[in-house]
Scaffold this motif. Structure first.
Motif, mmCIF file in Angstrom:
data_model
loop_
_atom_site.group_PDB
_atom_site.id
_atom_site.type_symbol
_atom_site.label_atom_id
_atom_site.label_comp_id
_atom_site.label_asym_id
_atom_site.label_seq_id
_atom_site.Cartn_x
_atom_site.Cartn_y
_atom_site.Cartn_z
ATOM 1 N N ARG A 10 0.840 -1.203 0.000
ATOM 2 C CA ARG A 10 0.000 0.000 0.000
ATOM 3 C C ARG A 10 0.878 1.257 0.000
ATOM 4 N N ILE A 11 0.534 2.187 -0.875
ATOM 5 C CA ILE A 11 1.198 3.496 -0.864
ATOM 6 C C ILE A 11 0.179 4.473 -0.269
ATOM 7 N N GLY A 12 0.543 5.073 0.841
ATOM 8 C CA GLY A 12 -0.394 5.921 1.579
ATOM 9 C C GLY A 12 -0.501 7.334 1.028
ATOM 10 N N ALA A 13 -1.449 8.057 1.608
ATOM 11 C CA ALA A 13 -1.795 9.398 1.130
ATOM 12 C C ALA A 13 -0.607 10.375 1.139
ATOM 13 N N ARG A 14 0.327 10.148 2.044
ATOM 14 C CA ARG A 14 1.460 11.081 2.112
ATOM 15 C C ARG A 14 2.497 10.821 1.029
ATOM 16 N N ASN A 15 2.376 9.703 0.352
ATOM 17 C CA ASN A 15 3.360 9.365 -0.682
ATOM 18 C C ASN A 15 2.768 9.213 -2.076
ATOM 19 N N THR A 16 1.537 9.670 -2.255
ATOM 20 C CA THR A 16 0.887 9.527 -3.574
ATOM 21 C C THR A 16 1.748 10.113 -4.692
ATOM 22 N N GLN A 17 2.424 11.212 -4.373
ATOM 23 C CA GLN A 17 3.243 11.833 -5.414
ATOM 24 C C GLN A 17 4.743 11.749 -5.099
ATOM 25 N N LEU A 27 7.149 5.590 -6.340
ATOM 26 C CA LEU A 27 6.202 5.009 -7.311
ATOM 27 C C LEU A 27 6.950 4.234 -8.398
ATOM 28 N N LYS A 28 8.047 4.819 -8.873
ATOM 29 C CA LYS A 28 8.822 4.134 -9.934
ATOM 30 C C LYS A 28 9.377 2.816 -9.409
ATOM 31 N N GLU A 29 9.823 2.822 -8.165
ATOM 32 C CA GLU A 29 10.400 1.584 -7.601
ATOM 33 C C GLU A 29 9.334 0.508 -7.416
ATOM 34 N N VAL A 30 8.154 0.863 -6.905
ATOM 35 C CA VAL A 30 7.120 -0.175 -6.746
ATOM 36 C C VAL A 30 6.601 -0.638 -8.110
ATOM 37 N N GLY A 31 6.843 0.171 -9.112
ATOM 38 C CA GLY A 31 6.490 -0.220 -10.480
ATOM 39 C C GLY A 31 7.332 -1.380 -10.972
ATOM 40 N N LYS A 32 8.456 -1.619 -10.299
ATOM 41 C CA LYS A 32 9.349 -2.719 -10.719
ATOM 42 C C LYS A 32 9.120 -3.971 -9.889
ATOM 43 N N PRO A 59 0.867 -6.587 -6.340
ATOM 44 C CA PRO A 59 -0.133 -5.536 -6.556
ATOM 45 C C PRO A 59 0.095 -4.346 -5.622
ATOM 46 N N ILE A 60 -0.194 -3.163 -6.123
ATOM 47 C CA ILE A 60 0.005 -1.922 -5.351
ATOM 48 C C ILE A 60 -1.342 -1.256 -5.110
ATOM 49 N N ILE A 61 -1.637 -0.978 -3.839
ATOM 50 C CA ILE A 61 -2.829 -0.184 -3.504
ATOM 51 C C ILE A 61 -2.341 1.256 -3.419
ATOM 52 N N LEU A 62 -2.831 2.090 -4.314
ATOM 53 C CA LEU A 62 -2.371 3.482 -4.357
ATOM 54 C C LEU A 62 -3.485 4.417 -3.884
ATOM 55 N N LYS A 63 -3.264 5.039 -2.733
ATOM 56 C CA LYS A 63 -4.262 5.975 -2.217
ATOM 57 C C LYS A 63 -4.116 7.336 -2.887
ATOM 58 N N ASN A 99 1.435 -3.810 -13.774
ATOM 59 C CA ASN A 99 0.082 -3.481 -14.238
ATOM 60 C C ASN A 99 -0.961 -3.618 -13.147
ATOM 61 N N ASN A 100 -0.536 -4.096 -11.982
ATOM 62 C CA ASN A 100 -1.494 -4.391 -10.917
ATOM 63 C C ASN A 100 -1.600 -3.256 -9.908
ATOM 64 N N VAL A 101 -2.322 -2.233 -10.299
ATOM 65 C CA VAL A 101 -2.510 -1.062 -9.435
ATOM 66 C C VAL A 101 -3.988 -0.963 -9.052
ATOM 67 N N ILE A 102 -4.235 -0.781 -7.763
ATOM 68 C CA ILE A 102 -5.598 -0.610 -7.253
ATOM 69 C C ILE A 102 -5.675 0.796 -6.684
ATOM 70 N N LEU A 103 -6.611 1.590 -7.161
ATOM 71 C CA LEU A 103 -6.757 2.947 -6.637
ATOM 72 C C LEU A 103 -7.620 2.897 -5.385
#
Ligand code: PEP
Ligand code: MN
Length: 338
Positions: A182-189, A194-199, A203-207, A230-234
């Motif tokens: 999970r990527i929390g609200a403080r790290n959305t940007q 983000l690039k690292e979890v892309g590798k 699955p990534i839960i992106l708040k 490709n496994n991103v959950i908003l």
């Protein structure tokens, strides 16, 4: 991309624009009107930025035709992305319940909650090991110890486990212990994160961030998708508004819009939006009704003594009532809730 040119534009200026477009290996279609002229770009418009075209002072307006977030958009991926995590399918007809404590506080606490949830039929367990706390004096999470507890819960109870990643330096250890990150609200940007979890092959839960727009949030997802994951959950978790009645304002309006724009699963965390227990059942039901593919709900065996977010965590008993109510709401929208 369509460009409307200002009145009085000269042929020389149009030629200059066409030349600029063709240099990017794109075609230009010029339509000279009686009062206004229009230039259309044919091809992948992401090769030229809107700002760059707006910088020509004879261009009145630039209108993108394609969505600027390419991979997240339904334009290139019309079907829903259904993410399979150890047999749990997120983003299909089933609505997925993700539940567990805000923080992993001890092995006993984490197991007691997980056992209760498992018994009810919940398949995905949440719990934070690293906590983004406003105060440096507040409980910061058990770190590696919590990750080990999560893995043990995953293995012994057969639950899918997820946790928050805050720091790139912990990416390997987090990926090693949990099934979803999970990527929390403080790290959305936090674009490097983000690039690292892309590798990572999880699955990534992106708040959303408390002040990111929907488009900025989709661009954040694009950072992850661009690296091959490709496994991103908003996950909608509320935004900061002028309304102090709840800690944040749950932005449910964005759910049907996202479902139209993107193929990615969209879930809702009503707990961090509300900041208190009272509104959570109603907000959860509304989330299901409005088209969410899942919910992320905080459950604690003894919320009064929780080391974080004590006011918003549900007891297992209250959660069970809500879980059963939600199954009925799901049925009314022709879906099943697991
Ligand atoms: C959480 O889910 O544990 C959390 C800290 O939420 P958010 O990032 O939305 O504040
Ligand atoms: Mn929390």
């Amino acid at each position: 991309m369509l460009m409307i040119l200002k009145m009085g534009v000269t042929q020389q200026q149009i030629d200059k624009l066409v030349d600029f477009i063709e240099k990017h290996k794109l075609k230009a279609h010029v339509s000279i009107g009686e009062t206004k002229s229009i230039v259309g770009i044919i091809g992948d418009e992401s090769k030229i930025s809107k700002e760059h075209l707006e910088s020509f002072d004879f261009v009145e307006k630039v209108m993108p035709v394609q969505k600027p977030y390419r991979r997240a958009s339904r334009e290139i991926h019309p079907e829903n992305t259904v993410i399979d995590v150890k047999g749990v399918k997120i983003g299909g007809n089933e609505i997925t319940m993700i539940a567990g404590p805000c923080s992993i506080e001890s092995e006993e606490q984490a197991f007691e909650i997980a056992t209760a949830l498992k018994k009810m039929g919940v398949k995905v367990y949440r719990g934070s090991a690293y906590k983004p706390r406003t105060s440096p004096y507040a409980f910061q999470g058990l770190g590696l110890k919590a990750l080990k507890i999560l893995r043990k819960i995953g293995d012994e109870l057969g639950l899918v486990v997820e946790t928050e990643l805050m720091d790139i330096r912990n990416i390997e250890v987090v990926a090693k212990h949990v099934d979803m990150i999970r990527i929390g609200a403080r790290n959305t940007q936090n674009f490097d994160l983000l690039k690292e979890v892309g590798k990572v092959d999880k699955p990534i839960i992106l708040k959303n961030g408390v002040s990111t727009t929907m488009e900025e949030w989709l661009f954040a997802a694009e950072y992850i998708l661009n690296e091959g994951n490709n496994n991103v959950i908003l996950c909608e978790r509320g935004i900061r508004t002028y309304e102090p009645a709840t800690r944040n304002t749950l932005n449910l309006s964005v759910i049907p819009i996202l479902k139209e724009l993107t193929h990615l699963p969209v879930i809702v965390d009503p707990c961090h939006a509300a900041g208190k227990r009272g509104p959570i059942p109603a907000l959860s039901k509304a989330s299901v009704a409005v088209g969410a593919d899942g919910l992320l709900i905080e459950v604690h065996n003894n919320p009064q003594v929780a080391l974080s977010d004590a006011a918003q965590q549900l007891t297992p008993k209250d959660f069970e009532i809500l879980y059963n109510d939600l199954k009925r709401v799901a049925k009314s929208v022709d879906r099943t809730l697991v």
